[in-house]
Design an enzyme around this catalytic site. Sequence first.
Site, short mmCIF file in Angstrom:
data_model
loop_
_atom_site.label_atom_id
_atom_site.label_comp_id
_atom_site.label_asym_id
_atom_site.label_seq_id
_atom_site.Cartn_x
_atom_site.Cartn_y
_atom_site.Cartn_z
N THR A 20 -2.83 -1.96 8.02
CA THR A 20 -3.03 -2.20 6.44
C THR A 20 -3.20 -1.08 5.93
O THR A 20 -2.75 -0.75 4.67
CB THR A 20 -4.44 -2.93 6.62
OG1 THR A 20 -4.41 -4.28 7.27
CG2 THR A 20 -5.09 -2.91 5.27
N CYS A 21 -3.49 0.15 6.71
CA CYS A 21 -3.82 1.55 6.00
C CYS A 21 -2.36 1.97 5.77
O CYS A 21 -2.28 2.51 4.64
CB CYS A 21 -4.25 2.53 7.06
SG CYS A 21 -5.90 1.82 7.90
N SER A 22 -1.45 1.73 6.33
CA SER A 22 0.19 2.25 6.07
C SER A 22 0.62 1.36 4.79
O SER A 22 1.52 1.92 4.27
CB SER A 22 0.85 2.35 7.34
OG SER A 22 0.34 3.18 8.17
#
Length: 247
Positions: free
Chosen positions: A53-55
Amino acid sequence: MNMTQLTHREGQRVPNVTFRVRENNEWKDVTTDDLFKGKTVVLFSLPGAFTPTCSSTHLPRYNELAPAFAKNGVDAILCVSVNDTFVMNEWAKDQEAGNIVMVPDGNGEFTDGMGMLVDKTDLGFGKRSWRYSMLVKDGVVEKMFIEPQEPGDPFKVSDADTMLDYINPNAKKPDQVVVFSKVGCSFCARAKRLLEENGYVYADVPLDNKIRGKVLGAVSGEMTAPQIFINGRLIGNAEALEKFLAA
């Protein structure tokens, strides 16, 4: 720490921490004063570099909206994670992160001081940051968006759009433009030139002969390149783009 202890820190100063950062193959100390003093700062914090999700969403969208944040009084956008500086530097190279200041909270001191350090040993992560974002003015937290205390890694409120809407609900966001093209196509080159001349930043998706017809037929109903989309709307080929821009 127990997730039920997560609390807003609005009205409080950010923790006084010194971060160890690696720049140009040399060590550098960066303090919270360096990052926050006399500035309006948006900070978002996440569980880990390179995580899905962060990337895929969290970091890229903040980077994409950075010009809009700047136009609305934000001096810097910080990304904090309980990772070391080498990991954060490599993640920045791998991502669209040119507009973001990567802050390695390797020891978790800043995250702990914010009350956002959580135990993720069940995933083999150790202690990491809960996902949140905040608006900080001259070192004082004005607003926090903390993800709900649900199992897993919820991503519902700490996104870039929510923060920008808080700062200015009427803020103009960058247009999202995609050009499906083919190599050596003069009409594709014309379309890209028109976009550039009109100030549009676009993603170019070149398609080879094996898949081009199927892809373009599926997404646009047309079989020829280019096909241009702006903010989810099909504009069409180069001629259609020219008419759209003229209007």
